[in-house]
Design a protein around this motif. Structure first.
Motif, PDB file in Angstrom:
ATOM      1  N   ALA A  19       0.827  -1.207   0.000  1.00 13.04           N
ATOM      2  CA  ALA A  19       0.000   0.000   0.000  1.00 13.04           C
ATOM      3  C   ALA A  19       0.863   1.259   0.000  1.00 13.04           C
ATOM      4  CB  ALA A  19      -0.932  -0.016   1.207  1.00 13.04           C
ATOM      5  N   LEU A  20       1.923   1.235   0.801  1.00 16.64           N
ATOM      6  CA  LEU A  20       2.827   2.390   0.824  1.00 16.64           C
ATOM      7  C   LEU A  20       3.581   2.520  -0.492  1.00 16.64           C
ATOM      8  CD1 LEU A  20       4.087   4.729   2.373  1.00 16.64           C
ATOM      9  CD2 LEU A  20       5.776   3.118   3.294  1.00 16.64           C
ATOM     10  N   LEU A  21       3.960   1.393  -1.094  1.00 15.01           N
ATOM     11  CA  LEU A  21       4.683   1.417  -2.360  1.00 15.01           C
ATOM     12  C   LEU A  21       3.872   2.126  -3.442  1.00 15.01           C
ATOM     13  CD1 LEU A  21       7.159   0.595  -4.010  1.00 15.01           C
ATOM     14  CD2 LEU A  21       6.037  -1.611  -4.435  1.00 15.01           C
ATOM     15  N   ALA A  22       2.561   1.914  -3.454  1.00 13.98           N
ATOM     16  CA  ALA A  22       1.715   2.591  -4.436  1.00 13.98           C
ATOM     17  C   ALA A  22       1.808   4.105  -4.271  1.00 13.98           C
ATOM     18  CB  ALA A  22       0.272   2.127  -4.299  1.00 13.98           C
ATOM     19  N   ARG A  23       1.836   4.577  -3.023  1.00  7.77           N
ATOM     20  CA  ARG A  23       1.979   6.012  -2.765  1.00  7.77           C
ATOM     21  C   ARG A  23       3.368   6.508  -3.173  1.00  7.77           C
ATOM     22  NH1 ARG A  23       0.262   7.413   3.226  1.00  7.77           N
ATOM     23  NH2 ARG A  23       0.623   9.496   2.369  1.00  7.77           N
ATOM     24  N   GLU A  24       4.387   5.700  -2.911  1.00  3.72           N
ATOM     25  CA  GLU A  24       5.746   6.090  -3.288  1.00  3.72           C
ATOM     26  C   GLU A  24       5.877   6.226  -4.803  1.00  3.72           C
ATOM     27  OE1 GLU A  24       8.405   4.253   0.378  1.00  3.72           O
ATOM     28  OE2 GLU A  24       8.093   3.056  -1.423  1.00  3.72           O
ATOM     29  N   LYS A  25       5.271   5.309  -5.541  1.00  7.87           N
ATOM     30  CA  LYS A  25       5.333   5.385  -7.000  1.00  7.87           C
ATOM     31  C   LYS A  25       4.608   6.628  -7.505  1.00  7.87           C
ATOM     32  CE  LYS A  25       5.895   0.444  -7.980  1.00  7.87           C
ATOM     33  NZ  LYS A  25       7.138   0.592  -8.776  1.00  7.87           N
ATOM     34  N   ALA A  26       3.474   6.969  -6.880  1.00  9.11           N
ATOM     35  CA  ALA A  26       2.756   8.189  -7.260  1.00  9.11           C
ATOM     36  C   ALA A  26       3.608   9.420  -6.970  1.00  9.11           C
ATOM     37  CB  ALA A  26       1.427   8.266  -6.517  1.00  9.11           C
ATOM     38  N   HIS A  27       4.321   9.381  -5.844  1.00 10.36           N
ATOM     39  CA  HIS A  27       5.214  10.483  -5.486  1.00 10.36           C
ATOM     40  C   HIS A  27       6.334  10.628  -6.521  1.00 10.36           C
ATOM     41  CE1 HIS A  27       7.627  13.132  -2.922  1.00 10.36           C
ATOM     42  NE2 HIS A  27       8.645  12.336  -3.177  1.00 10.36           N
ATOM     43  N   THR A  28       6.899   9.511  -6.955  1.00 14.86           N
ATOM     44  CA  THR A  28       7.955   9.547  -7.965  1.00 14.86           C
ATOM     45  C   THR A  28       7.437  10.128  -9.274  1.00 14.86           C
ATOM     46  OG1 THR A  28       9.080   7.647  -6.977  1.00 14.86           O
ATOM     47  CG2 THR A  28       9.596   8.143  -9.271  1.00 14.86           C
ATOM     48  N   ARG A  29       6.230   9.724  -9.675  1.00 15.31           N
ATOM     49  CA  ARG A  29       5.654  10.273 -10.908  1.00 15.31           C
ATOM     50  C   ARG A  29       5.406  11.772 -10.785  1.00 15.31           C
ATOM     51  NH1 ARG A  29       2.952   5.175 -10.737  1.00 15.31           N
ATOM     52  NH2 ARG A  29       1.162   6.107  -9.655  1.00 15.31           N
ATOM     53  N   GLU A  30       4.943  12.225  -9.617  1.00 16.88           N
ATOM     54  CA  GLU A  30       4.723  13.659  -9.410  1.00 16.88           C
ATOM     55  C   GLU A  30       6.051  14.416  -9.425  1.00 16.88           C
ATOM     56  OE1 GLU A  30       2.772  17.324  -8.706  1.00 16.88           O
ATOM     57  OE2 GLU A  30       2.220  15.400  -9.615  1.00 16.88           O
ATOM     58  N   HIS A  31       7.075  13.806  -8.839  1.00 16.80           N
ATOM     59  CA  HIS A  31       8.408  14.416  -8.878  1.00 16.80           C
ATOM     60  C   HIS A  31       8.859  14.622 -10.334  1.00 16.80           C
ATOM     61  CE1 HIS A  31      12.590  15.175  -7.641  1.00 16.80           C
ATOM     62  NE2 HIS A  31      12.924  14.414  -8.676  1.00 16.80           N
ATOM     63  N   SER A  32       8.643  13.616 -11.164  1.00 12.07           N
ATOM     64  CA  SER A  32       9.027  13.723 -12.578  1.00 12.07           C
ATOM     65  C   SER A  32       8.196  14.786 -13.290  1.00 12.07           C
ATOM     66  CB  SER A  32       8.858  12.369 -13.270  1.00 12.07           C
ATOM     67  OG  SER A  32       9.743  11.407 -12.715  1.00 12.07           O
ATOM     68  N   ALA A  33       6.920  14.893 -12.923  1.00 13.56           N
ATOM     69  CA  ALA A  33       6.061  15.895 -13.541  1.00 13.56           C
ATOM     70  C   ALA A  33       6.503  17.312 -13.163  1.00 13.56           C
ATOM     71  CB  ALA A  33       4.611  15.662 -13.127  1.00 13.56           C
ATOM     72  N   ILE A  34       6.903  17.481 -11.904  1.00 15.71           N
ATOM     73  CA  ILE A  34       7.399  18.793 -11.477  1.00 15.71           C
ATOM     74  C   ILE A  34       8.697  19.134 -12.203  1.00 15.71           C
ATOM     75  CG2 ILE A  34       8.362  20.052  -9.512  1.00 15.71           C
ATOM     76  CD1 ILE A  34       6.327  18.561  -7.753  1.00 15.71           C
ATOM     77  N   ALA A  35       9.577  18.150 -12.354  1.00 14.47           N
ATOM     78  CA  ALA A  35      10.825  18.383 -13.084  1.00 14.47           C
ATOM     79  C   ALA A  35      10.536  18.766 -14.534  1.00 14.47           C
ATOM     80  CB  ALA A  35      11.714  17.142 -13.026  1.00 14.47           C
ATOM     81  N   ALA A  36       9.514  18.151 -15.129  1.00 18.86           N
ATOM     82  CA  ALA A  36       9.134  18.491 -16.500  1.00 18.86           C
ATOM     83  C   ALA A  36       8.647  19.933 -16.577  1.00 18.86           C
ATOM     84  CB  ALA A  36       8.052  17.536 -16.994  1.00 18.86           C
TER      85      ALA A  36
END
Length: 230
Positions: A19-36
């Protein structure tokens, strides 16, 4: 003894971890979106002819790129006329955690430190800490986009013109301190009093991981560091 997490069987732990891993993956995707989005920011021109004193004397901002296209700067605070042990604990932690810019260089990015203090004051400190990054003094220099903000700034060179593309400060500078991200993975975290931790978790309101026994902690690794007052 400090409190510990609840003890569960392996299958329960795996479900909680998933369950936490799903949140971590969403966080990583948001990090990439912010970098974009960061890569799509506009830029603003700064004075490429401004000079700051470095190891080789007054140096133009344009020349600090060392032939590369981008310049990433950490702006180091400085307490005038104070000894090494009284210098900024946060800046010490940030720069200490980033010793090698090899991978930045491979992507055409030069790393430099711009210090608030006069060169003659911080040059011995740089030597004491064993830093090899180029340091320049912004003491007495006033130029919009170059000297007024602290933290991290990024510049782009376009032929003989220089543009500011990004800046961050405060916790944005934690990118230079991977030890903090590693602590975030541990059960007790950074142990700072602002963190959302279970009741009774160890927390340190004075943030002694920054400073201990009278010095910023990284200084205790240096040859010749002695207890303050001796």
């Amino acid at each position: 003894m400090a409190p510990v997490p609840a003890i569960v069987d392996r299958q329960t732990w795996l479900r909680e971890r998933a369950a936490l891993l799903a949140r971590e993956k969403a966080h990583t995707r948001e990090h990439s979106a912010i970098a974009a989005a960061r890569r799509r920011l506009p830029m603003t021109e700064v004075d490429a002819s401004v000079r700051m004193v470095g190891e080789h004397g007054p140096t133009r901002v344009l020349d600090m790129f060392e032939g590369r296209d981008q310049l990433l700067v950490y702006k180091h605070m400085w307490h005038l006329d104070r000894p090494f042990e009284d210098q900024c604990r946060g800046c010490t932690a940030a720069v200490w955690n980033f010793h090698d810019a090899t991978y930045l260089h491979a992507r055409g990015v030069t790393f430099a430190v711009w210090c608030e203090g006069p060169y003659e004051q911080f040059a011995p400190f740089r030597d004491f800490m064993g830093y090899t990054h180029p340091w320049y003094s912004r003491h007495g220099v006033h130029s919009a986009g170059l000297t007024e903000e602290n933290g991290i700034c990024v510049y782009l060179r376009v032929e003989d013109r220089v543009f500011q593309t990004y800046e961050t400060d405060g916790r944005g500078c934690e990118v230079m301190m991977p030890a903090l991200q590693m602590l975030d993975m541990t059960v007790y975290g950074r142990q700072e009093d602002w963190e959302d931790s279970p009741a009774g978790w160890p927390q340190d309101p004075i943030q002694s991981w920054f400073r201990r026994d009278g010095r910023p902690i990284p200084q205790w690794t240096r040859p010749g560091a002695t207890p303050v007052g001796q």
